[in-house]
Structure formats: structure tokens, C-alpha cells
Design an enzyme around this catalytic site. Structure first.
Site, PDB file in Angstrom:
ATOM      1  CG  ASP A 162      -2.230  -0.028   0.500  1.00  0.00           C
ATOM      2  OD1 ASP A 162      -2.421   1.355  -0.458  1.00  0.00           O
ATOM      3  OD2 ASP A 162      -3.220   0.099   1.813  1.00  0.00           O
ATOM      4  CD  GLU A 201       1.636   5.306  -7.083  1.00  0.00           C
ATOM      5  OE1 GLU A 201       1.888   6.424  -7.237  1.00  0.00           O
ATOM      6  OE2 GLU A 201       0.751   4.934  -8.184  1.00  0.00           O
ATOM      7  CD1 TRP A 202      -4.558   3.399  -2.921  1.00  0.00           C
ATOM      8  CD2 TRP A 202      -3.561   5.189  -2.325  1.00  0.00           C
ATOM      9  NE1 TRP A 202      -4.000   3.057  -1.516  1.00  0.00           N
ATOM     10  CE2 TRP A 202      -3.409   4.300  -1.331  1.00  0.00           C
ATOM     11  CE3 TRP A 202      -3.176   6.487  -2.102  1.00  0.00           C
ATOM     12  CZ2 TRP A 202      -3.068   4.680   0.181  1.00  0.00           C
ATOM     13  CZ3 TRP A 202      -2.771   7.022  -1.109  1.00  0.00           C
ATOM     14  CH2 TRP A 202      -2.471   6.305  -0.251  1.00  0.00           C
ATOM     15  N   GLY A 203      -3.027   4.533  -8.554  1.00  0.00           N
ATOM     16  CA  GLY A 203      -2.578   5.405 -10.023  1.00  0.00           C
ATOM     17  C   GLY A 203      -1.942   6.789  -9.688  1.00  0.00           C
ATOM     18  CG  ASP A 235      -9.372   1.855  -0.547  1.00  0.00           C
ATOM     19  OD1 ASP A 235      -8.104   1.870  -1.869  1.00  0.00           O
ATOM     20  OD2 ASP A 235      -9.699   1.804  -0.305  1.00  0.00           O
TER      21      ASP A 235
HETATM   22  C1  GLA Z   1      -6.033   1.209   1.804  1.00  0.00           C
HETATM   23  C2  GLA Z   1      -6.155   0.447   0.365  1.00  0.00           C
HETATM   24  C3  GLA Z   1      -7.109  -0.226   0.803  1.00  0.00           C
HETATM   25  C4  GLA Z   1      -7.165  -1.220   2.035  1.00  0.00           C
HETATM   26  C5  GLA Z   1      -6.729   0.026   2.686  1.00  0.00           C
HETATM   27  C6  GLA Z   1      -6.509  -1.084   4.338  1.00  0.00           C
HETATM   28  O1  GLA Z   1      -6.778   2.079   1.535  1.00  0.00           O
HETATM   29  O2  GLA Z   1      -5.899   1.311  -0.676  1.00  0.00           O
HETATM   30  O3  GLA Z   1      -7.332  -1.047  -0.526  1.00  0.00           O
HETATM   31  O4  GLA Z   1      -5.833  -1.941   1.874  1.00  0.00           O
HETATM   32  O5  GLA Z   1      -6.138   0.637   2.775  1.00  0.00           O
HETATM   33  O6  GLA Z   1      -6.317  -0.176   5.305  1.00  0.00           O
END
Ligand code: GLA
Length: 405
Positions: free
Chosen positions: A171, A204-206, A227
């Protein structure tokens, strides 16, 4: 220490010719890893020839996890038919960690939630013919403020390997604004040196276009967005962000539009059918995020639809992509390795049914007659020319259109 072990080679059911090809590749890679050094990035690069399939604790359970949940989920993956359909990773997300590192500075498992420790749990999951995944962050703490791996990459990768971990979701929380590529490369290198093949999933969420560099740091998949939530609009918002990313995805290096919400209760059944169809067309990792132990028959039918899974697991040279945007109606298409085309007709409208039509030529096929299989009713027919369907609100139709008639 030798962390290598026999792993199940036939872990994905052959539901299509394309999958068979993938299995042959998979078997080849794993054989190579056992006889040669399992430590090189090249060897690890063979770990995800098709998009990973499994389950992850986060979407349904958040921090409410413990070893019983993981054990029972592993059991349920087997007894529900999920394993036979191809799901084989049992992935533990955030909140497995003890609040502090141990006296030697190593990551430790929360002793209340996981009293038998992670190695014991990994052994249990492996005894079911499944594999186990874990979670950390390329930061000073995880998103839930547990200890994380920034500047501890080598030690933590060794810890994961010593426990028998097969998959790491990594993450991006608490990253101290340090460059993403550097942080993710440090863990990629550490995994490569840890002595055990571990699928490397970048979360890394892009933010910094991981599709451009994820492969170079040893990543097998990378999240392209923030997410997902268990809502139609959230799912579509993520879908929209996949447009244009199709060229970055391929065997061992997949775009990840986030885990599945199928069965979590805040979308309707037909919305979940749309979610699963679209994710499969995108060659997304199919990581279920529901309670497998208590899922109902409709949820199980969606998650184990082998016609649709076969689309996800087949590599025809390009992940599925949007070929037409008519506003509320869209057409998405994916070339299949045998020359067929998979197609999703998407009606985003919340109220009205819409007739959506596509010609064989738009799908890259010759004009004329084609075999068309409805991947949700499992009925096949021959269609001369345009393929069309009345698609209900917030729904899809999904077909496999054969190359010839
Ligand atoms: C981030 C990630 C999620 C999850 C949470 C856990 O938000 O993007 O997919 O793993 O952390 O805390």
C-alpha cells in the site's frame, strides 16, 4: 534457508483454450523456479501469467479479521467451488500486524487475532491447495497505523518468505512524500532477494501512473485508482478511469481496478453481474471481497461463472477496452486469443431499458454470420450481422462472438 516448496501447478481450471495456454506457461515458469534460482526478478515475473484470482479480507471485513476467519474462508473457497473455478489466493489485508515490531525489529503478527502466528496459518492455507497473501505499506505505517515496511524492505520480505507467503499487497499510506518508484522498487528488489516467489501487488492508487513503471520494479499488478466502494457509481467511476490504460497490461503485469464487491450487499444482482463482467473484460485480478462462508447462490453463481472467468484469464493481446461511448450506453470489447471477440454491452441508465447493437466489424470480425454465446445464460446461437440486445437499467449483456460462423 530454503523457502521453496512444491506449489500446485494445476491451480486454475482449464475453462478455455486460452487458459490451457496460460497453464502451460505457468507450469513452465514454476518448474524453472524450482530447478533454478527462485530469487531473480525474471523468475518472479512468471508468477502471474494470467490475472491473479483469490479473495481479500478488506472490502467486507476491514480490521475485523482473525485467524479463524482466514481458516474458515480457505475452507469455504474449497467447499463452495471457488477453488475449482480458479480462485487460489487467500489474502489478508491490513490489521494483521502487532502494534509494534518485535525485539529484533521484525514485523510481528497481532498475538490476539492470530495466536498461532502467520507461519501456522500459511501452512493451513497451503494444506488446502491454496496460497496465502499478506499486506504492508511503502510507508512508515499502514493505512490503519500498524507498522509498515518503508526502510525495512529487506527484513520484511525475508519475514514474509520465512512464513511461506505467496503474495504481497503493498500500500501507499504514510509514504513521507518519498518518490513512489523508489519505494516500490525497494520492496520489489527485496522480494526478488528473499528466496521465495511472491506475487507483488502495488497498491499505489494510480497516483504516479504505476502502469508506466510497475513492471520495471517487479510488480505483477498495480492498482489504477483509489478504493472501490460497494456502489454502482463507485464501480462505474473506476471503470471510466480504465479508458486508455489497456496498452499497459499484459501477462505478469496487470492493471488492477481494485477488488470485487460482488455479494457485499449494496448493489443489486444485475449491478454485480455488470461489475464482474466488466472486470473480467478488463483482465482485472479477480479478488473476491465478500464473505465466502455465507454467500448466497446468486453471489456464488456470479463469482464462479466459468464462461466469464475464461474471458478474464485469456490473453488475446489487449485487455478489454471501450470501443463505443454513446453516453448512457457503451460497448466494450476484448480480443480473445483464438480470434473470437468478447463483448460487453453496458447500459448505465438507472431507469430505462436500452437496445444496444454492435456489428461484427466493430468487433474486428468479418461481416456476416457468427456464433454468439451469451456468457450469462450460457446459450449459443448463430447471428447474421448485427448483434443486439435489450439491456435493462444498470445492467450488461455479455457475449463471446466467434471468429467464424
Ligand atoms: C488502502 C487500500 C485498501 C486497503 C486499505 C487498508 O485504502 O487502498 O485497498 O488495503 O488501505 O487499510
Amino acid at each position: 534457508m530454503d523457502f521453496s516448496r512444491e506449489k500446485p501447478l494445476m491451480r486454475v481450471n482449464a475453462v478455455a483454450v486460452g487458459m490451457l495456454t496460460a497453464l502451460i506457461t505457468l507450469a513452465g515458469c514454476r518448474t524453472a523456479m524450482r530447478v533454478g534460482s527462485p530469487t531473480s526478478a525474471v523468475a518472479r515475473g512468471g508468477l502471474a501469467p494470467t490475472p491473479p484470482m483469490g479473495w481479500n479480507s478488506w472490502n467486507k471485513f476491514g480490521c475485523r479479521i482473525d485467524e479463524n476467519l482466514i481458516k474458515e474462508t480457505a475452507d469455504a473457497i474449497v467447499s463452495s467451488g471457488m477453488k475449482d473455478a480458479g480462485y487460489h489466493y487467500v489474502n489478508i489485508d491490513d490489521c494483521w500486524e502487532a502494534p509494534q515490531r518485535d525485539a529484533d525489529g521484525n514485523l510481528a503478527t497481532d498475538p490476539q487475532r492470530f495466536p498461532h502466528g502467520m507461519k501456522w496459518l500459511a501452512d493451513y492455507v497451503h494444506s488446502k491447495g491454496l496460497e496465502i497473501g499478506i499486506y504492508s505499506s511503502a510507508g512508515t505505517g499502514t493505512c490503519q497505523r500498524r507498522p509498515a515496511s518503508l526502510d525495512h524492505e529487506v527484513a520484511d520480505a525475508r519475514t514474509f518468505a520465512s512464513w511461506g507467503i505467496d503474495y504481497l499487497k503493498y500500500d501507499n499510506c504514510n509514504n513521507q512524500n518519498r518518490p513512489a518508484l523508489e519505494r516500490y522498487k525497494a520492496m520489489g528488489d527485496a522480494l526478488a532477494a528473499a528466496g521465495r516467489p511472491i506475487v507483488y501487488s502495488l497498491c499505489e492508487w494510480g497516483r504516479n501512473k504505476p502502469w508506466e513503471w510497475g513492471r520495471s520494479v517487479g510488480g505483477n499488478l498495480w492498482r489504477t485508482t483509489g478504493d472501490i466502494r460497494d456502489r454502482w457509481d463507485s464501480m462505474l467511476g473506476i471503470l471510466d478511469k480504465q479508458v486508455g490504460l489497456e496498452k499497459y497490461s499484459g501477462p505478469n503485469a496487470w492493471n488492477d481496478p481494485d477488488m470485487l464487491e460482488v455479494g457485499n450487499g449494496r448493489m443489486t444482482n444485475s449491478e454485480y453481474v455488470a461489475h464482474f463482467s466488466l472486470w473480467s473484460l478488463l483482465n482485472a485480478p479477480l479478488i473476491a471481497g465478500n464473505d465466502i462462508r455465507s454467500m448466497n447462490d446468486s453471489t456464488r453463481a456470479i463469482l464462479t461463472n466459468r464462461d466469464v472467468i475464461a474471458v478474464d484469464q485469456d490473453w488475446g493481446g489487449m485487455q478489454g477496452h471501450r470501443i463505443r461511448d454513446d453516453g448512457e450506453q457503451e460497448v466494450w470489447m476484448k480480443p480473445m486469443s483464438n480470434g473470437d471477440a468478447a463483448v460487453v454491452l453496458l447500459n448505465r441508465d438507472s431507469a430505462a431499458t436500452a437496445t444496444i447493437a454492435v456489428t461484427p466489424q466493430e468487433l474486428g470480425l468479418a461481416a456476416g454470420r457468427h456464433g454468439v454465446r451469451d456468457l450469462w445464460t450460457h446459450k449459443s446461437a448463430t447471428v447474421d450481422g448485427t448483434i443486439s440486445a435489450a439491456v435493462g437499467p444498470r445492467s450488461v449483456a455479455m457475449y463471446r462472438v466467434s471468429k467464424g460462423s
